[in-house]
Design an enzyme around this catalytic site. Structure first.
Site, PDB file in Angstrom:
ATOM      1  CB  SER A 226      -0.969  -0.006   1.182  1.00 17.26           C
ATOM      2  OG  SER A 226      -0.277  -0.227   2.391  1.00 17.26           O
TER       3      SER A 226
ATOM      4  CG  HIS B  91      -3.790  -0.738  -2.398  1.00 18.47           C
ATOM      5  ND1 HIS B  91      -4.356   0.504  -2.350  1.00 18.47           N
ATOM      6  CD2 HIS B  91      -3.407  -1.013  -1.124  1.00 18.47           C
ATOM      7  CE1 HIS B  91      -4.310   0.972  -1.120  1.00 18.47           C
ATOM      8  NE2 HIS B  91      -3.739   0.066  -0.352  1.00 18.47           N
TER       9      HIS B  91
ATOM     10  CE  LYS C 196      -7.479   0.817   0.750  1.00 19.03           C
ATOM     11  NZ  LYS C 196      -6.669  -0.059   1.573  1.00 19.03           N
TER      12      LYS C 196
HETATM   13  C1  PLP Z   1      -6.676  -0.290   2.971  1.00 16.57           C
HETATM   14  C2  PLP Z   1      -6.151  -1.629   3.315  1.00 16.57           C
HETATM   15  C3  PLP Z   1      -6.817  -2.441   4.211  1.00 16.57           C
HETATM   16  C4  PLP Z   1      -7.979  -1.967   5.024  1.00 16.57           C
HETATM   17  O1  PLP Z   1      -9.158  -2.020   4.316  1.00 16.57           O
HETATM   18  P1  PLP Z   1     -10.401  -1.214   4.903  1.00 16.57           P
HETATM   19  O2  PLP Z   1     -11.556  -1.780   4.164  1.00 16.57           O
HETATM   20  O3  PLP Z   1     -10.150   0.211   4.631  1.00 16.57           O
HETATM   21  O4  PLP Z   1     -10.444  -1.532   6.368  1.00 16.57           O
HETATM   22  C5  PLP Z   1      -6.341  -3.715   4.398  1.00 16.57           C
HETATM   23  N1  PLP Z   1      -5.249  -4.155   3.764  1.00 16.57           N
HETATM   24  C6  PLP Z   1      -4.565  -3.400   2.915  1.00 16.57           C
HETATM   25  C7  PLP Z   1      -3.378  -3.944   2.216  1.00 16.57           C
HETATM   26  C8  PLP Z   1      -4.993  -2.094   2.666  1.00 16.57           C
HETATM   27  O5  PLP Z   1      -4.308  -1.302   1.845  1.00 16.57           O
END
Ligand code: PLP
Length: 396
Positions: A197, A225, A253
């Site tokens: 991320s 992502h 996302k």
């Molecule tokens: C953003 C993210 C999460 C968290 O997801 P949410 O739905 O925002 O809680 C988990 N793992 C990774 C790799 C992320 O980038």
């Protein structure tokens, strides 16, 4: 004299410091290190525009890779779901919260991911902290990429399993740990992000999967992502042509909504319904959230060109600045100190771009950075103008 005073004069004043004083001391420390964070009210508008402090800026900081979070079709679907099923789910999914949109969404997501079944959680964070302890416990071994997301670490800690970190994206280091520690543990679970991320690189999943097979271990990939961006939108594992044992991700996302998921074999998913505490002991997501995600998934399935767009724009940006070809829609510009990163953020804001500085502890000390994320909702000229602004900062 009160008891309190009597005790503080005997040298245990720390114990008695009020919670307010304790909080203030710690905030002061964060301030002196340039590490204090503040919430900033930000209104999101179409085309990746945001309003903050009365200023309109193009955002390169949010994870709405396909612009679906502000897409009229998705918003309409959310409103319709609220009209049909109400504003809230009313209870946990195992009680009465399993409203009709769940089954439809989960079946569709599983099919899209090429898996037997899928299960939605309250968020990606909750999916991980609920799932990991179901498949790893005391007596088991967890091997985690050093740069994996914080919620994978949180899940590992909750599990009670022995946790060892392997060097980032380094299968040789993983092999070394497996050779040394695997045999003295019952189960082993290897965990990694699909796309990292804060760095935007992809995990090399093939060697991880080979090592998992060789050492009788399971592979969990968190592809928060990758979904919607890589492999025709199906994610990193699909792009690299393999299937992890546990495929975790988020609806917040590229799907532009909120929630998390796990996809995998039916038995794995059914066990999660019985054992994952962050599914069982929490209220189901509101119907409108799933209504929005369902519409976003339909769009994702039917528009592969839309899914290809974020990476195309990231490539254009990197080409403008002679940076290496990006592996995802995330491009980091590592600046170094916290101060320099904040300064760069401020200068880009003056130029009309919101690029939030990322500081420790989110990234390792000394690697504070600007993290750019590209979205299908950006226009080509936004990207070229941003590249000009970054060049003027003298960062690359
Ligand atoms: C953003 C993210 C999460 C968290 O997801 P949410 O739905 O925002 O809680 C988990 N793992 C990774 C790799 C992320 O980038």
């Amino acid at each position: 004299m009160t008891d309190k005073k009597a005790q503080s004069s005997s040298g245990v004043s720390d114990v008695l410091a009020s919670i307010t004083a304790s909080a203030q001391t710690r905030l002061d420390q964060l301030d002196t290190q340039d590490l204090r964070r503040h919430l900033k009210t930000t209104a999101r508008m179409p085309e990746q525009t945001v309003l903050r402090d009365g200023r309109s800026m193009v955002s390169f900081s949010d994870n709405d890779y396909l612009g679906l979070g502000v897409d009229q079709r998705v918003i309409k679907a959310a409103c319709e779901a609220a009209h049909l099923y109400g504003a809230g789910a009313g209870a946990s999914r195992l009680v009465t919260g399993d409203h009709p949109l769940y089954a439809e969404f989960e079946a569709r997501l599983a099919a899209f991911k090429g898996e037997e079944a899928a299960l939605v959680f309250g968020s990606g964070y909750m999916a991980n902290i609920g799932t990991i302890p179901v498949f790893a416990a005391k007596g088991d071994l967890i091997l985690i990429d050093r740069l994996a997301h914080a919620c994978l670490y949180a899940g590992a800690q909750l599990s009670g399993a022995r946790m060892l970190r392997f060097q980032h994206n380094n299968p040789d280091d993983l092999a070394r740990l497996l050779a040394r520690y695997r045999s003295s543990h019952r189960h082993a679970l290897i965990m990694t992000d699909g796309v990292f991320s804060m760095d935007g690189d992809q995990a090399c999943l093939k060697p991880l999967k080979m090592l998992a097979d060789e050492h009788d271990a399971w592979l969990l990939v968190d592809d928060a992502h990758g979904l919607g961006v890589l492999g025709d939108g199906r994610g990193t594992a699909h792009a690299q042509k393999l299937r992890p044992d546990l495929s975790v991700g988020t609806l917040s996302k590229a799907l532009g909504s909120y929630g998390g998921y796990v996809a995998g074999d039916s038995s794995v998913i059914d066990l999660l319904k019985n054992r994952a505490r962050s599914l069982i002991y929490t209220t189901a997501l509101p119907p409108m959230v799933i209504g929005a995600a369902l519409k976003a998934l339909e769009i994702m399935e039917s528009e592969p060109a839309l899914c290809a767009r974020p990476l195309e724009l990231a490539s254009q940006f990197c080409a403008c600045l002679n940076l290496p070809e990006p592996a995802s829609a995330i491009v980091p510009l590592v600046v170094g100190t916290e101060q320099a990163a904040l300064e760069a953020q401020a200068r880009l804001e003056d130029a009309g771009f919101l690029v939030v500085a990322i500081r420790p502890p989110t990234v390792p000390k000394g690697t504070a950075r600007l993290r750019l994320s590209f979205s299908a909702a950006h226009r080509d000229e936004d990207v070229t103008r941003l590249a000009d602004a970054v060049r003027q900062l003298g960062l690359v």
